[in-house]
Motif scaffolding. Sequence first.
Motif, PDB file in Angstrom:
ATOM      1  N   LEU A 127       0.809  -1.220   0.000  1.00 38.55           N
ATOM      2  CA  LEU A 127       0.000   0.000   0.000  1.00 38.55           C
ATOM      3  C   LEU A 127       0.845   1.274   0.000  1.00 38.55           C
ATOM      4  O   LEU A 127       0.644   2.149  -0.858  1.00 38.55           O
ATOM      5  CB  LEU A 127      -0.971   0.012   1.191  1.00 38.55           C
ATOM      6  N   TYR A 131       1.219   4.300  -2.866  1.00 36.01           N
ATOM      7  CA  TYR A 131       1.004   5.710  -2.541  1.00 36.01           C
ATOM      8  C   TYR A 131       2.210   6.551  -2.958  1.00 36.01           C
ATOM      9  O   TYR A 131       2.060   7.663  -3.495  1.00 36.01           O
ATOM     10  CB  TYR A 131       0.750   5.867  -1.042  1.00 36.01           C
ATOM     11  N   VAL A 138      -4.602   8.038  -4.934  1.00 39.00           N
ATOM     12  CA  VAL A 138      -5.059   7.186  -3.831  1.00 39.00           C
ATOM     13  C   VAL A 138      -5.895   8.009  -2.863  1.00 39.00           C
ATOM     14  O   VAL A 138      -5.387   8.912  -2.195  1.00 39.00           O
ATOM     15  CB  VAL A 138      -3.862   6.552  -3.089  1.00 39.00           C
ATOM     16  N   MET A 141      -6.638   4.301   2.289  1.00 40.22           N
ATOM     17  CA  MET A 141      -5.980   3.001   2.403  1.00 40.22           C
ATOM     18  C   MET A 141      -6.504   2.263   3.626  1.00 40.22           C
ATOM     19  O   MET A 141      -6.712   2.862   4.685  1.00 40.22           O
ATOM     20  CB  MET A 141      -4.463   3.165   2.515  1.00 40.22           C
TER      21      MET A 141
END
Length: 334
Positions: A127, A131, A138, A141
């Motif tokens: 993740l 980003y 994005v 998350m």
Amino acid sequence: MSKHSMLSYRQEEIAFQNGDTVLAGTLCLPEGSGPFPAVLLLPGAGSMARDGLGMFPHYWEAFTRRGIATLSWDKPGIGASSGDWTTQSQQERAEEGVAALNWLRRRSDIAADKVGLWGISQAGQILPLIYTLASEAVAFMIAASVPPDIGDEQELFRVTNHLLTEGYELTDVDRALAFSKIRLFLQRAQAPYSLVESLQRLMLQEPWLRDAGIWDQKRYEQHMHGEAHSDILSLLKEVRCPFLAVFGERDTIINGQECARLYTSALKHNPDVTVTTIPQADHALFLSQTGGFREMDRSFLLPPEQQSLAPGYLDLITQWVQQRFILQHEKGAH
């Protein structure tokens, strides 16, 4: 899937490209015309297909019921996807995530400014890399059971708790820990794999060896050269989108309490952070009596309609997205 075929969401078989690799997947859309917020369900460790070892249909249903689309796909070389997931680096997995993100944001039925990421365990470590590559794309998350720091203490926690949960005597646990510490020392010293292989061969008669884990050469070299040790905590410090970290109370694979502390510290400059623990949940967020690996494995082997995620987990993550990307918009429209 029979249970899920009766649901109101629409499934669309899709494909997108990442370099020369074609990834095939499933897009689940809520009723209506959109544009909808959406979440990418990143594939986890191993040879995972778009259904997430049978777990993702629960997510498809829960998110779409709240007006949120989902996208999941077969890893390279699995199902209908080309390529080979076994050769991917973390960076390449992140680039694949960015390709999926960009493909999804171009659709007219998706709200391009409301697309986020969900990842569990190893997948969740990708993740912050995504980003870093595409921060403007994005929107949020969700990290489920994701250790932000994969150090020696994490490995020793896993070995200790796994063996205790499976009923090993304390003397066996002590021997397994001593073995694990020597193996980790060899890894830190960048010793040749042949030494680790010899050490493991010496332990073949030990009943706990399989549960402590046998490292193959590829896994050993990836960890030795830092492939599995990306500085996730440093990357998290730069994250400014809404962030939700979820841990299972009965997780025996990662130390959820310590992980929660690390996330809270790393994300202290982010204005929208939620870190929470789900009662009675194991590493995969299944409802669990022991939190043990074997019990979790049995949950994965059940058909989706018989699996039981921990009460409150799906409501928590889907409502968290809904509150930020649907309800606020609707209130503003009134």
